[in-house]
Design an enzyme around this catalytic site. Structure first.
Site, mmCIF file in Angstrom:
data_model
loop_
_atom_site.group_PDB
_atom_site.id
_atom_site.type_symbol
_atom_site.label_atom_id
_atom_site.label_comp_id
_atom_site.label_asym_id
_atom_site.label_seq_id
_atom_site.Cartn_x
_atom_site.Cartn_y
_atom_site.Cartn_z
ATOM 1 N N MET A 9 0.832 -1.209 0.000
ATOM 2 C CA MET A 9 0.000 0.000 0.000
ATOM 3 C C MET A 9 0.865 1.257 0.000
ATOM 4 O O MET A 9 1.835 1.345 0.745
ATOM 5 C CB MET A 9 -0.873 -0.026 1.260
ATOM 6 C CG MET A 9 -1.738 1.177 1.492
ATOM 7 S SD MET A 9 -2.671 0.994 3.039
ATOM 8 C CE MET A 9 -1.590 1.830 4.179
ATOM 9 N N SER A 23 3.439 -6.792 2.135
ATOM 10 C CA SER A 23 2.290 -6.279 2.874
ATOM 11 C C SER A 23 1.004 -6.716 2.171
ATOM 12 O O SER A 23 0.854 -7.904 1.897
ATOM 13 C CB SER A 23 2.434 -4.759 3.021
ATOM 14 O OG SER A 23 1.623 -4.308 4.080
ATOM 15 N N GLN A 24 0.091 -5.774 1.818
ATOM 16 C CA GLN A 24 -1.171 -6.241 1.221
ATOM 17 C C GLN A 24 -0.924 -7.014 -0.083
ATOM 18 O O GLN A 24 -1.745 -7.859 -0.463
ATOM 19 C CB GLN A 24 -2.165 -5.090 1.002
ATOM 20 C CG GLN A 24 -1.767 -4.076 -0.058
ATOM 21 C CD GLN A 24 -2.767 -2.910 -0.199
ATOM 22 O OE1 GLN A 24 -3.604 -2.689 0.684
ATOM 23 N NE2 GLN A 24 -2.682 -2.165 -1.293
ATOM 24 N N ASP A 34 6.316 -5.158 14.389
ATOM 25 C CA ASP A 34 5.540 -4.438 13.390
ATOM 26 C C ASP A 34 4.577 -3.450 14.057
ATOM 27 O O ASP A 34 3.747 -3.843 14.865
ATOM 28 C CB ASP A 34 4.750 -5.464 12.553
ATOM 29 C CG ASP A 34 4.312 -4.909 11.223
ATOM 30 O OD1 ASP A 34 3.875 -3.751 11.182
ATOM 31 O OD2 ASP A 34 4.415 -5.645 10.222
ATOM 32 N N HIS A 70 7.590 -3.023 10.255
ATOM 33 C CA HIS A 70 6.986 -3.479 9.004
ATOM 34 C C HIS A 70 7.932 -3.336 7.803
ATOM 35 O O HIS A 70 8.428 -2.242 7.527
ATOM 36 C CB HIS A 70 5.723 -2.658 8.757
ATOM 37 C CG HIS A 70 4.788 -3.271 7.764
ATOM 38 N ND1 HIS A 70 4.325 -4.569 7.859
ATOM 39 C CD2 HIS A 70 4.210 -2.772 6.641
ATOM 40 C CE1 HIS A 70 3.509 -4.835 6.853
ATOM 41 N NE2 HIS A 70 3.425 -3.763 6.099
#
Ligand SMILES: *[C@@H]1O[C@H](CO)[C@@H](O)[C@H](O)[C@H]1NC(C)=O
Length: 294
Positions: free
Chosen positions: A29, A103-104, A221, A277
């Site tokens: 993202m 991530s996403q 994270d 993250h």
């Protein structure tokens, strides 16, 4: 003559063995396919270890700006369809590929393997992906619980309105553990992907057809709540404090997605690294991730 044939066969075998498996990447993202400092640096790290590898960094949209915006605004299933046609029309990927999502992008690539017909994904590497969704705000300080919890309780209600579901990507993996029924019936992406309402045998078979499904969790994270989602865990249903691992969950026990079978067959790989993250050192990457790309 025989000697030449043997030599020739050796050369052919070596050449064949040395053709690296291609790699498909999906950014996270706020990022894009083509930022030289993010996905670009990942590709350079991969190329340094696997010379000659073919890589494709997915671009959802015609421009880099569209790609970034689509990461917030384009319904996920439409993004998966676009990625599916990009991958299928790339002849370099026709004999199969590995995939690595950030991530996403981690859960989106899992959607790709489950939903895209006629592709061959060998290993799926999820770098901080949220396979059970999220229930919290990025960087919400864990010790200031009041404000964080107020915000997430507000979002628990708002995220599932159709207007938000259709227009905000992150709402499509917003997972309210307090009202699991609401999540299952109103979230338009994740419950379907995780076979929570009906068991889609095709999803299950395709996921199980992976060689390895590698999940990397960032121990410290501050972006993903709960971090357990990076290992397919989540809050135990009905509350939002106590974490349940994948192995403790109903999803695993009923095996409606095939994850228990994959686990028992050593197809699931759980990796962890200290750091926030997507903070990944070159050393860790080379030692722990590269072997799954070879
Ligand atoms: C990161 O998380 C690990 C595992 O929970 C912990 O042992 C370590 O102390 C944490 N590091 C920092 C800097 O908070």
């Amino acid at each position: 003559m025989l000697r030449y044939l043997v030599a020739f066969a050796t050369v052919v075998t070596l050449t064949f063995a040395e053709t690296p498996t291609p790699l498909v990447i999906w950014h996270g993202m706020g990022d894009s396919c083509c930022n030289p400092f993010s996905m670009g640096s990942i590709i350079r790290m991969v190329e340094a270890q696997i010379p000659g590898i073919y890589t494709l960094s997915l671009k959802i949209g015609d421009t880099t700006t569209a790609d970034i915006m689509n990461g917030f605004l384009k319904p996920i299933n439409e993004q998966i369809e676009m990625a599916c046609s990009i991958v299928k029309s790339d002849e370099n990927l026709a004999n199969g590929f590995n995939a690595m999502g950030f991530s996403q992008g981690g859960q989106f690539l899992r959607a790709l393997v489950q939903q895209c017909d006629g592709i061959k994904m060998h290993n799926l590497i999820s770098i901080g992906g949220q396979h059970q969704g999220v229930n919290g705000f990025p960087k919400c300080p864990v010790d200031d619980f009041t404000i964080c919890n107020t915000l997430r309780h507000v979002l628990n209600t708002a995220a599932y309105s159709p207007a938000i579901q259709d227009h905000l990507v992150q709402a499509e993996y917003w997972h309210d553990p307090i009202n699991e029924e609401e999540y299952k019936t109103k979230n338009i992406f994740l419950p379907d992907l995780n076979n929570e309402n009906t068991v889609n045998e095709v999803y299950k078979q395709r996921l199980m057809s992976l060689n390895k499904f590698v999940m990397l969790r960032f121990n410290n994270d501050t972006m993903v709540q709960p971090v357990a989602s990076e290992w397919f865990g989540f809050y135990a249903p009905g509350q939002d404090m106590v974490i349940q691992s994948l192995q403790e969950s109903n999803l695993y026990k009923t095996d409606q997605l095939g994850l228990q079978a994959m686990d028992k067959n050593n197809q699931l790989v759980f990796l962890a690294t200290d750091g926030d993250h997507l903070q990944i050192s070159t050393e860790f990457f080379n030692e722990q991730i590269i072997p799954y790309l070879k």
